[in-house]
Each structure stands twice: as C-alpha cells, then as structure tokens.
Design a protein around this motif. Sequence first.
Motif, PDB file in Angstrom:
ATOM      1  N   ASN A  42       0.825  -1.206   0.000  1.00 57.87           N
ATOM      2  CA  ASN A  42       0.000   0.000   0.000  1.00 57.87           C
ATOM      3  C   ASN A  42       0.859   1.255   0.000  1.00 57.87           C
ATOM      4  N   ALA A  43       2.174   1.068   0.048  1.00 59.68           N
ATOM      5  CA  ALA A  43       3.062   2.224   0.114  1.00 59.68           C
ATOM      6  C   ALA A  43       3.018   2.992  -1.198  1.00 59.68           C
ATOM      7  N   LEU A  44       3.332   4.283  -1.123  1.00 52.48           N
ATOM      8  CA  LEU A  44       3.378   5.104  -2.335  1.00 52.48           C
ATOM      9  C   LEU A  44       4.580   4.681  -3.171  1.00 52.48           C
ATOM     10  N   LEU A  45       5.716   4.545  -2.483  1.00 54.13           N
ATOM     11  CA  LEU A  45       6.927   4.106  -3.165  1.00 54.13           C
ATOM     12  C   LEU A  45       7.444   2.872  -2.451  1.00 54.13           C
ATOM     13  N   TYR A  46       7.757   1.869  -3.224  1.00 59.00           N
ATOM     14  CA  TYR A  46       8.183   0.623  -2.621  1.00 59.00           C
ATOM     15  C   TYR A  46       9.395   0.088  -3.368  1.00 59.00           C
ATOM     16  N   LEU A  47      10.533   0.063  -2.705  1.00 58.80           N
ATOM     17  CA  LEU A  47      11.733  -0.532  -3.291  1.00 58.80           C
ATOM     18  C   LEU A  47      12.009  -1.819  -2.552  1.00 58.80           C
ATOM     19  N   ASP A  48      12.298  -2.890  -3.276  1.00 61.01           N
ATOM     20  CA  ASP A  48      12.613  -4.144  -2.604  1.00 61.01           C
ATOM     21  C   ASP A  48      13.787  -4.825  -3.276  1.00 61.01           C
ATOM     22  N   ASN A  49      14.805  -5.090  -2.472  1.00 62.24           N
ATOM     23  CA  ASN A  49      15.941  -5.897  -2.929  1.00 62.24           C
ATOM     24  C   ASN A  49      16.604  -5.306  -4.177  1.00 62.24           C
ATOM     25  N   VAL A  50      16.706  -3.980  -4.235  1.00 61.37           N
ATOM     26  CA  VAL A  50      17.240  -3.320  -5.429  1.00 61.37           C
ATOM     27  C   VAL A  50      18.766  -3.305  -5.380  1.00 61.37           C
ATOM     28  N   SER A  51      19.381  -3.787  -6.457  1.00 62.76           N
ATOM     29  CA  SER A  51      20.842  -3.742  -6.563  1.00 62.76           C
ATOM     30  C   SER A  51      21.245  -3.083  -7.866  1.00 62.76           C
ATOM     31  N   VAL A  52      22.274  -2.254  -7.775  1.00 64.76           N
ATOM     32  CA  VAL A  52      22.841  -1.614  -8.964  1.00 64.76           C
ATOM     33  C   VAL A  52      24.347  -1.807  -8.900  1.00 64.76           C
ATOM     34  N   THR A  53      24.911  -2.310  -9.987  1.00 63.92           N
ATOM     35  CA  THR A  53      26.360  -2.514 -10.029  1.00 63.92           C
ATOM     36  C   THR A  53      26.942  -1.714 -11.180  1.00 63.92           C
ATOM     37  N   PHE A  54      27.955  -0.910 -10.896  1.00 59.72           N
ATOM     38  CA  PHE A  54      28.695  -0.210 -11.948  1.00 59.72           C
ATOM     39  C   PHE A  54      30.092  -0.802 -12.004  1.00 59.72           C
ATOM     40  N   ASP A  55      30.434  -1.450 -13.084  1.00 57.25           N
ATOM     41  CA  ASP A  55      31.788  -1.992 -13.277  1.00 57.25           C
ATOM     42  C   ASP A  55      32.282  -2.720 -12.019  1.00 57.25           C
ATOM     43  N   GLY A  56      31.438  -3.566 -11.483  1.00 59.94           N
ATOM     44  CA  GLY A  56      31.858  -4.352 -10.325  1.00 59.94           C
ATOM     45  C   GLY A  56      31.629  -3.653  -8.998  1.00 59.94           C
ATOM     46  N   PHE A  57      31.366  -2.329  -9.028  1.00 58.60           N
ATOM     47  CA  PHE A  57      31.107  -1.619  -7.781  1.00 58.60           C
ATOM     48  C   PHE A  57      29.614  -1.670  -7.477  1.00 58.60           C
ATOM     49  N   ARG A  58      29.294  -2.153  -6.265  1.00 56.23           N
ATOM     50  CA  ARG A  58      27.887  -2.246  -5.894  1.00 56.23           C
ATOM     51  C   ARG A  58      27.421  -0.928  -5.302  1.00 56.23           C
ATOM     52  N   ALA A  59      26.759  -0.120  -6.132  1.00 55.74           N
ATOM     53  CA  ALA A  59      26.273   1.170  -5.635  1.00 55.74           C
ATOM     54  C   ALA A  59      25.059   0.951  -4.734  1.00 55.74           C
ATOM     55  N   LEU A  60      24.204   0.019  -5.112  1.00 57.85           N
ATOM     56  CA  LEU A  60      23.078  -0.359  -4.253  1.00 57.85           C
ATOM     57  C   LEU A  60      23.145  -1.868  -4.051  1.00 57.85           C
ATOM     58  N   ASN A  61      22.931  -2.286  -2.821  1.00 56.15           N
ATOM     59  CA  ASN A  61      23.079  -3.690  -2.492  1.00 56.15           C
ATOM     60  C   ASN A  61      21.825  -4.176  -1.767  1.00 56.15           C
ATOM     61  N   ALA A  62      20.917  -4.768  -2.531  1.00 59.99           N
ATOM     62  CA  ALA A  62      19.672  -5.303  -1.962  1.00 59.99           C
ATOM     63  C   ALA A  62      18.969  -4.283  -1.072  1.00 59.99           C
ATOM     64  N   LEU A  63      18.812  -3.080  -1.609  1.00 61.41           N
ATOM     65  CA  LEU A  63      18.173  -1.997  -0.849  1.00 61.41           C
ATOM     66  C   LEU A  63      16.656  -2.188  -0.825  1.00 61.41           C
ATOM     67  N   SER A  64      16.079  -2.045   0.331  1.00 57.52           N
ATOM     68  CA  SER A  64      14.621  -2.075   0.451  1.00 57.52           C
ATOM     69  C   SER A  64      14.175  -0.842   1.213  1.00 57.52           C
ATOM     70  N   LEU A  65      13.123  -0.225   0.712  1.00 56.74           N
ATOM     71  CA  LEU A  65      12.677   1.034   1.307  1.00 56.74           C
ATOM     72  C   LEU A  65      11.207   1.202   0.963  1.00 56.74           C
ATOM     73  N   SER A  66      10.461   1.755   1.892  1.00 60.83           N
ATOM     74  CA  SER A  66       9.040   1.963   1.618  1.00 60.83           C
ATOM     75  C   SER A  66       8.640   3.342   2.134  1.00 60.83           C
ATOM     76  N   ILE A  67       8.008   4.118   1.291  1.00 57.94           N
ATOM     77  CA  ILE A  67       7.569   5.467   1.679  1.00 57.94           C
ATOM     78  C   ILE A  67       6.050   5.515   1.559  1.00 57.94           C
ATOM     79  N   ASP A  68       5.385   5.962   2.625  1.00 57.95           N
ATOM     80  CA  ASP A  68       3.924   6.060   2.595  1.00 57.95           C
ATOM     81  C   ASP A  68       3.479   7.380   1.986  1.00 57.95           C
ATOM     82  N   ALA A  69       2.214   7.447   1.619  1.00 57.60           N
ATOM     83  CA  ALA A  69       1.665   8.692   1.113  1.00 57.60           C
ATOM     84  C   ALA A  69       1.760   9.763   2.201  1.00 57.60           C
ATOM     85  N   GLN A  70       2.079  10.977   1.763  1.00 48.97           N
ATOM     86  CA  GLN A  70       2.240  12.129   2.671  1.00 48.97           C
ATOM     87  C   GLN A  70       3.277  11.915   3.777  1.00 48.97           C
TER      88      GLN A  70
END
Lengths: 381, 252
Positions: B9-37
């Motif tokens: 039900n969250a407005l924004l929901y990130l789950d297990n997000v990973s971003v790798t740049f040339d072997g560097f893990r900028a995001l490592n299984a990030l989870s975050l939830s933001i509610d409305a307002q």
Amino acid sequence: MSRYRFLDGAGMIFLAVVLAMAALIPASNLLLPPDSWLHVPDHMVPLLGKYLAFAMLALALDLVWGYCGILSLGHGAFFALGGYAMGMYLMRQIGPRGVYGNPVLPDFMVFLNWTELPWFWLGFDHFWFALLMVVLVPGALAFCFGWLAFRSRVTGVYLSIITQALTFALMLAFFRNDMGFGGNNGLTDFKDILGFPVQAQGTRAALFALTAFALAGSYLLSRWVVTSKLGKVVVAIRDAESRSRFIGYRVEHYKLVVFTLSAMLAGIAGALYVPQVGIINPSEFAPANSIEAVIWVAVGGRGTLVGAALGAFLVNAGKTWFTGVLPSMWLFALGGLFVLTTLLLPKGVVGLITDLFGIRRKSELPAPTAPAAPAKAAPAE
Amino acid sequence: MAIGGLTTNALLYLDNVSVTFDGFRALNALSLSIDAQEMRAIIGPNGAGKTTMMDVITGKTRPNQGVAVFEASHDLTKLDEASIAELGIGRKFQTPTVFEMHTVEDNILLALKTDRRPFPTLFSKRTKAEKERIDALLERVRLTGSRDRKAGELSHGQKQWLEIGMLLAQEPKLLLVDEPAAGMTDQETADTADLLREIAKTASVVVVEHDMVFVRDLGVKVTCLHEGSVLAEGSLDAVSTNERVVEVYLGR
C-alpha cells in the motif's frame, strides 16, 4: 511571456531589409539603364540570390545550434539534397535539347549507356513533385538520423562528428556514377524552370525575389517557433537537458522536431540556390561547406536568427571580395575570422550591436528588484 | 495490483534493489518503503548509494535486480524519466538546476503540469488558470519580486527555492530532494525546512541530507544508508545512537 515578442526591433528591421531587397534589386536590374549608378549589374543578381540562400541555410542551422544546442556539422547535406531534388526537376526540363537529344534521359545517363530512367528519377518532371521532394527528402533523412541519434542520447561533440560523417558519406556516394546523380559532374546545363529560361535576366530577378521571400518566410516561421512555448522548452533543453527530462519533457522528441524542421528549411534553401548558380554537384556535400555555415552563424551571432542570416551575408560577401583579391588566402582569412569571433565576439556581430545599444537601454530600466527571497533571511550569502 | 509478486500500500516501494557499476555495488539489496504524505530523511556517508537510489526511482539508472513500484501499480524499472515525471515524481538536484536563460516566471511555466508533447506545446497559449497558478507558486517560494529576472541572476538560495517551486508546479505525489540546505545560511535552512514540512502535508517527500541540524529540524523518520543498503531506520535519536551508524557515519 511578454518579454518574448513575436517580432522585436531587430526582426522588423531584418524583414524590412529583406523585403526591400526583394523589390528594389530586381527593379533596379530590370528597369534602370545599365549606365545608371543605381543599376544592379546582371551578374550581381544571382550572386546576391546565392547569399540569400546561404542566409536561409544559416537560419536553419541557428535553429538547431543556437536554440537547441545541437552543433550540426553536416547541415550542408540537407541543403545539397534539396538542391539535388531541384536539379533533377531542371534536368528533366531539358528534354530533347540535351547534347544527345534523348527526350527522357539526361545526357549523363545516355553517356553511361543507360536505357531507362531509374525509378528514383520518376516524377521529377512535375514541378510540384520536385518541390515536395525538396522538403521531404532532407526532412526524412533528418528524421531517421535524429531518431537514432537522439534516442541513443548522442550529444555534444559525438553528435557533431556523426553529422560530419553523414555529409561526408553522402558526398562519396554522390561522387559515384552508378548512383544516378551525374557523378562528380553533378547536374548542370539547365535550360528552363516552369517554362522560363533559367539564364534570362527576368527569370533570375524573379528567382532572387523568390529567395528573398523564402528567407523572410523562414525567418517568420523560425521566430514563431522560438517564441512559442516549444521554443522555451528547446532552450531549456539546451541549457539543462537533464532538468528538462526530470520535469517530464521527452528531450529526444523535441530535438527531433527542431532538427527535422531545420533540415527542411535547409532543403528549400538548396533548391533556391541551384537554379541561380546553375549547377549542383557532390562538392556541395563537402564537410568544409557545413563547417563554413557554422562560421556564418558564429560570426553573425548564435541564437539570434537575424545574426545567422547577417553572418551568412557578411562572410560570403567577404569571401567574394577576398577570393577576387587574394584567392589563395581565403581559407586562412576564414579561419582567422572564426578564431577572432570566438575570442572577441562570442555573441557575434548582432551581440556586439545589442551590447552597444544595450548600455543605454539598461540605464533606462529600473534597477533589478532586490533579492526578495527568502524574505526572512536577512544576511546575504 | 502486484509487481514481482508483492502487494503493498506504500506510495513508493523498493525491494531488494541492486545496482552494479563496473563491479562496484552502488546499491546492495536496498529495500525502502515510503507512505503517502510521509516525509523521510535519508542520511549516510558519501558513496552510500543515496544518489543512485534517486536515479533508480526517477528512471535514470536501471537496477540489475529488484523491484521499484510507485502507487502499487507502476513498475519504475520499466519507465523512462519523462513518464516517471508524469506519474508525479519530482526530483531536485544537489546543485540547484534551473533554466538560467529563462525568467523565473518562465521556469515555473515550463514546469507546470500540462501536456508535454512537442506539438501541443508548440501551439500552447498560457491560460488564466496557469497564470494564477504561477502567481501562487511564486508567492509560495517568495520569488514574486524576481519573476522577470533571469534565473541565472538569482542567488544560490533563491535558485534552490525556484527549483522547489518548479517541482511543486509539476504537482508531484512524491518529491525527491537532494541536499536542499547545501550552501544556505542558517535562516534559509530553517525556512527551507518549514517549506518542506508544508509540502509534506499534500505530498510525500524524501530528503537526502548531510546537515544533521537540518535533519533534526525536519523531525521525521530517518533512514541511514551504508554501502548501498539500509543500515538503520527510525527516529533521528534512535538512529544517531545506533552503534553501527556512529561507527560508519557520524564518527565517534
């Protein structure tokens, strides 16, 4: 929005001058006796017409470079394609009057032992079809090229290099005889346009006037575009591309619209150029031509439209004079001019003029309002 | 609707997000939830992944894995920047980024929520409603007196506020704000905190900030990132006494 009037002072002066030229130069050439000091000599009419066609190309280039920040080093390609489309019409008008007397095939095809007209020459015996192609061929090329380049977010110097490669590739292609565009001789020996002899002084005067009207028309169209909200978005993209993207503008679509429109204007300019100079050949695709067009815009003043046209006129008049006096030095002079403009006149001739007048105008305006925000913050940074 | 087998039900929901740049893990299984307002402050040392997280949310960077969902129905990993902006996610950059050659008023005009396609834009005329909206927004970011000035002439603090004004003009549901207090005076910082709190009454706000005074001023839930994932989450007092946070970020 009131700050962006559709026509400003410079624009009205520009239109008045161009329209006055459209009326006075043909009139003086045709009506005044040749010994009158106000008489414009016969050879001057197509020469000035050529300058006006170049001014139109400069205007088109300023639209993409000055307003959208796309430094195209291949705009000569769109100009030349428009020119070729017009040249093909003029070739078909020669009919049986060619050296080989073939009623359908242009001389160079007979010479190459071709027996029938290639499919892409069909329709060019109709003036309306040629006019359509003058706009559509450069437009379609710009659309496809821009679609690929802008979608892949190619920008800056990389984009300039591939536009340069585009015109170079077209030049090589048009040099080939089997392309069917006359090889390195190009298209020439034109006889008449819409039944009027191309060489006749009356036709040349009419072509000159038409070019002037086309220049005025393209100025009005370009001015309308840059003063619209789309024009503001385009400038916003030029100055802060990612900000525009995150605000929700699809940057590649905007670039594509402006680039395609600009290519179409360049095509019309090329089509007006060809009957006045009497020839179109692959050297019009030469990268140096496109670079020269960039110099016209820089000299006149980028992002002003009027300046681009003025720059084209000034530099080409200088070129005509200079190549008469010191032909071998022209390229050095052109290079020197570009360096000097970049160093001393970053805003070009028009920028210099507005700066000179701007000093007085600025003092008449009330001083800019004191920083109002944040109101509670007393100390300055 | 569920994306990636998740319902939220969250407005924004990130789950297990990973971003790798040339072997560097900028995001490592990030989870975050933001509610409305909701207003949320994100803190963390340099390289913790704060900016990369914003890039993922706004469509600039595609994650290698994970789920990013807006309003439980829009998969942000499949949309481009313009579509995400149109969904109602606004982003303020760390260095104020405004259209310097345009007037303050035109900056707001360009940001107003309308049809963004080129041809409708070409033929668009400013309506009375738009003018009123611009007036109200200029008043809100205290730039009414500067409306005819070029944005490039504004002070740093004014540019920050203009950019916030432009975000508001988009009528966003979620605002991502990167270091809004950077380079501001104390008073400006306090005013900015007030403004953000007011905005959070109608929209969700995610503030990335280094200035702990400012974060305290906001008085909201804090998430501390470290090496691309969430290290601690909770009230500022709870987070700032967390041993790991003290160790990697605040220093002893």
